[in-house]
Each structure stands twice: as C-alpha cells, then as structure tokens.
Enzyme design. Structure first.
Site, PDB file in Angstrom:
ATOM      1  N   LYS A  11       0.785  -1.030   0.032  1.00  0.00           N
ATOM      2  CA  LYS A  11      -0.187  -0.001  -0.001  1.00  0.00           C
ATOM      3  C   LYS A  11       0.763   1.239  -0.066  1.00  0.00           C
ATOM      4  CE  LYS A  11      -3.839  -2.265   2.251  1.00  0.00           C
ATOM      5  NZ  LYS A  11      -5.133  -2.182   3.025  1.00  0.00           N
ATOM      6  N   TYR A  51     -12.624  -2.802  -3.616  1.00  0.00           N
ATOM      7  CA  TYR A  51     -13.021  -2.931  -2.312  1.00  0.00           C
ATOM      8  C   TYR A  51     -14.494  -2.559  -2.261  1.00  0.00           C
ATOM      9  CZ  TYR A  51      -8.223  -2.235  -0.282  1.00  0.00           C
ATOM     10  OH  TYR A  51      -7.276  -2.321   0.192  1.00  0.00           O
ATOM     11  N   PHE A  59     -15.752   4.440   6.382  1.00  0.00           N
ATOM     12  CA  PHE A  59     -14.487   4.719   5.968  1.00  0.00           C
ATOM     13  C   PHE A  59     -13.919   4.804   4.770  1.00  0.00           C
ATOM     14  CE2 PHE A  59     -14.534   0.367   7.455  1.00  0.00           C
ATOM     15  CZ  PHE A  59     -14.088  -0.359   6.411  1.00  0.00           C
ATOM     16  N   ARG A  87      -1.668 -14.803   4.020  1.00  0.00           N
ATOM     17  CA  ARG A  87      -2.738 -14.117   4.715  1.00  0.00           C
ATOM     18  C   ARG A  87      -2.398 -14.264   6.287  1.00  0.00           C
ATOM     19  NH1 ARG A  87      -7.199 -10.774   3.695  1.00  0.00           N
ATOM     20  NH2 ARG A  87      -8.357 -11.346   5.409  1.00  0.00           N
ATOM     21  N   THR A  93      -6.373  -7.500  10.339  1.00  0.00           N
ATOM     22  CA  THR A  93      -6.542  -6.168   9.396  1.00  0.00           C
ATOM     23  C   THR A  93      -5.932  -5.088  10.381  1.00  0.00           C
ATOM     24  OG1 THR A  93      -8.366  -7.050   8.464  1.00  0.00           O
ATOM     25  CG2 THR A  93      -8.049  -4.500   8.474  1.00  0.00           C
ATOM     26  N   ARG A 104       1.748  -6.927   9.579  1.00  0.00           N
ATOM     27  CA  ARG A 104       1.047  -6.032  10.198  1.00  0.00           C
ATOM     28  C   ARG A 104       1.421  -5.759  11.656  1.00  0.00           C
ATOM     29  NH1 ARG A 104      -4.536  -7.565   7.222  1.00  0.00           N
ATOM     30  NH2 ARG A 104      -4.328  -6.271   5.409  1.00  0.00           N
ATOM     31  N   ASN A 114      -2.205  -0.379   6.950  1.00  0.00           N
ATOM     32  CA  ASN A 114      -1.703  -1.567   7.255  1.00  0.00           C
ATOM     33  C   ASN A 114      -0.817  -2.411   6.313  1.00  0.00           C
ATOM     34  OD1 ASN A 114      -3.705  -2.374   5.577  1.00  0.00           O
ATOM     35  ND2 ASN A 114      -5.007  -3.389   6.886  1.00  0.00           N
ATOM     36  N   HIS A 117      -2.212  -5.650   1.058  1.00  0.00           N
ATOM     37  CA  HIS A 117      -3.312  -6.050   0.817  1.00  0.00           C
ATOM     38  C   HIS A 117      -2.998  -7.625   0.369  1.00  0.00           C
ATOM     39  CE1 HIS A 117      -7.103  -7.337  -0.793  1.00  0.00           C
ATOM     40  NE2 HIS A 117      -6.435  -7.724  -1.892  1.00  0.00           N
ATOM     41  N   GLU A 128      -8.677 -10.862  -8.515  1.00  0.00           N
ATOM     42  CA  GLU A 128      -7.753  -9.964  -8.180  1.00  0.00           C
ATOM     43  C   GLU A 128      -6.511  -9.973  -8.735  1.00  0.00           C
ATOM     44  OE1 GLU A 128      -7.192 -10.224  -3.840  1.00  0.00           O
ATOM     45  OE2 GLU A 128      -9.190  -9.175  -3.603  1.00  0.00           O
TER      46      GLU A 128
HETATM   47  P1  IDP Z   1      -8.126  -7.037   5.022  1.00  0.00           P
HETATM   48  O1  IDP Z   1      -7.232  -6.099   4.376  1.00  0.00           O
HETATM   49  O2  IDP Z   1      -7.500  -7.683   6.409  1.00  0.00           O
HETATM   50  O3  IDP Z   1      -8.627  -8.186   4.098  1.00  0.00           O
HETATM   51  P2  IDP Z   1     -10.838  -5.824   4.929  1.00  0.00           P
HETATM   52  O4  IDP Z   1     -11.945  -6.196   5.757  1.00  0.00           O
HETATM   53  O5  IDP Z   1     -10.921  -6.546   3.429  1.00  0.00           O
HETATM   54  O6  IDP Z   1      -9.453  -6.336   5.485  1.00  0.00           O
HETATM   55  O7  IDP Z   1     -10.557  -4.203   4.603  1.00  0.00           O
HETATM   56  C1  IDP Z   1      -9.753  -3.723   3.529  1.00  0.00           C
HETATM   57  C2  IDP Z   1      -9.033  -2.664   3.913  1.00  0.00           C
HETATM   58  O8  IDP Z   1      -9.860  -1.732   4.307  1.00  0.00           O
HETATM   59  C3  IDP Z   1      -8.357  -3.008   5.260  1.00  0.00           C
HETATM   60  O9  IDP Z   1      -7.121  -3.777   4.865  1.00  0.00           O
HETATM   61  C4  IDP Z   1      -7.996  -1.779   5.650  1.00  0.00           C
HETATM   62  O10 IDP Z   1      -6.911  -1.073   5.036  1.00  0.00           O
HETATM   63  C5  IDP Z   1      -9.111  -1.053   5.536  1.00  0.00           C
HETATM   64  N1  IDP Z   1     -10.216  -0.918   6.580  1.00  0.00           N
HETATM   65  C6  IDP Z   1     -10.922  -2.183   7.383  1.00  0.00           C
HETATM   66  N2  IDP Z   1     -11.546  -1.725   8.102  1.00  0.00           N
HETATM   67  C7  IDP Z   1     -11.351  -0.479   8.349  1.00  0.00           C
HETATM   68  C8  IDP Z   1     -11.636   0.569   9.460  1.00  0.00           C
HETATM   69  O11 IDP Z   1     -12.637   0.134  10.415  1.00  0.00           O
HETATM   70  N3  IDP Z   1     -11.217   2.016   9.413  1.00  0.00           N
HETATM   71  C9  IDP Z   1     -10.427   2.219   8.390  1.00  0.00           C
HETATM   72  N4  IDP Z   1     -10.151   1.378   7.343  1.00  0.00           N
HETATM   73  C10 IDP Z   1     -10.501   0.014   7.389  1.00  0.00           C
HETATM   74 MG    MG Z   2      -9.821  -8.215   2.580  1.00  0.00          MG
END
Ligand code: IDP
Ligand code: MG
Length: 155
Positions: A11, A51, A59, A87, A93, A104, A114, A117, A128
């Site tokens: 990222k 997304y 957010f 993963r 996350t 992370r 974080n 992805h 993807e």
């Molecule tokens: P992941 O990346 O661990 O698979 P996802 O739920 O798919 O998590 O969310 C995608 C991305 O969205 C996360 O990696 C993070 O950058 C962002 N994200 C997820 N939850 C939040 C939140 O509550 N606030 C801000 N950003 C978030």
């Molecule tokens: Mg995800």
C-alpha cells in the site's frame, strides 16, 4: 500439491515509509515465488471494484483516498497453499491487534495503514490477479531451489 497464486498489494503507506524492499524480502525468504511485480497508480474505478465489499462503510472514501496517495506495488506470489500462507504472514487487519512476527504486527499501528493487501480465498485471488495483471505479466519461471523448499509430493 495445492500450488496457488495470490495477489499482494504494497500500500502507499509502505511505499512512503520506504518498506518496499523489506516486505518483498519477507515473502521471498519465506519461499514464495515472485511470479509478477509492478508499480501502479490506482484510481477510483479500480478501487471501487477492489473494495466493492466495503463501499457502504463510512471509512470507504478515506480508504480509497489512502490507496491513491502514491502508486502501489502489485505482486503475484506463488507457492503451495500460498493464499493462506500470505494471509497468515500479513496478520489480522488492524496492525495494533496483529501479533509481532506478522507483517502488520511488525510494521503497522493502524487499522487502515496496514502495509499490505492480500487475497482472502481462491475466488478472490483469481479475480484480483486478473484485475491487476495482464496474463503476459505473470511469469512461470522455475527455481532450481524448489527441491529445497518442498518434498517431492509438495509437503
Ligand atoms: P483485510 O485487508 O485484512 O482483508 P478488509 O476487511 O478486506 O481487511 O478491509 C480492506 C481494507 O480496508 C483494510 O486492509 C484496511 O486498509 C481498510 N479498513 C478495514 N476496516 C477499516 C476501518 O474500520 N477503518 C478504516 N479502514 C479500514
Ligand atoms: Mg480483504
């Protein structure tokens, strides 16, 4: 042998913090094969698709913005059970909740910034990889070290 390919994005937070090499190095040291690698500037359209499961979350606009601050690095990584392995390496996350030893957990203090992805299953990995790479940008080179990475049956 369940050889899989998975998509990783480094990222903009990772690019800005000059961690590109360090994070790629962790995947290489683990034994994952780099099958594709490129820098890309993401835009609204690709992020709305990528997304799509989060478009209704409050957010989402901030997340999209954060993914366009700089180009990202897209990686196609291959290995046995690569989707789950990557993963696990990424960790949960939120960087504050991720255990030390995960990417992370070691590099992030944030639930959004974080570092990586990583595709979360076979269907998303296929979609993807096709979203971020053209077929000719994925390479099937062989490592002479393969027999040092796996047993003959892939164990
Ligand atoms: P992941 O990346 O661990 O698979 P996802 O739920 O798919 O998590 O969310 C995608 C991305 O969205 C996360 O990696 C993070 O950058 C962002 N994200 C997820 N939850 C939040 C939140 O509550 N606030 C801000 N950003 C978030
Ligand atoms: Mg995800």
């Amino acid at each position: 042998m369940n050889t899989q390919k998975t998509l990783v994005l480094l990222k903009p937070c990772t690019v800005q913090r000059a961690l590109i090499g360090e994070i790629i190095s962790r995947f290489e040291k683990k034994g994952l094969r780099v099958a594709g690698l490129k820098m890309m500037q993401l835009d609204d359209a690709i992020l709305a698709e990528h997304y799509a499961h989060l478009v209704d979350r409050p957010f989402f606009p901030g997340l999209k913005e954060s993914m366009m601050v700089t180009p990202v690095i897209a990686l196609a990584l291959e290995g046995v059970d690569a989707i789950e392995v990557v993963r696990q390496m990424a960790g949960p996350t939120n960087g504050r909740k991720a255990l030390p030893g995960t990417i992370r957990g070691d590099y992030s203090m944030s639930g959004q910034q974080n570092i990586v992805h990583a595709s979360d299953g076979p269907e998303t990995a296929a979609a993807e990889l096709a979203r971020f790479f053209r077929p000719e940008e994925i390479f099937e080179w062989k490592s002479p070290l393969e027999r040092s990475l796996y047993s003959d049956d892939g164990c």
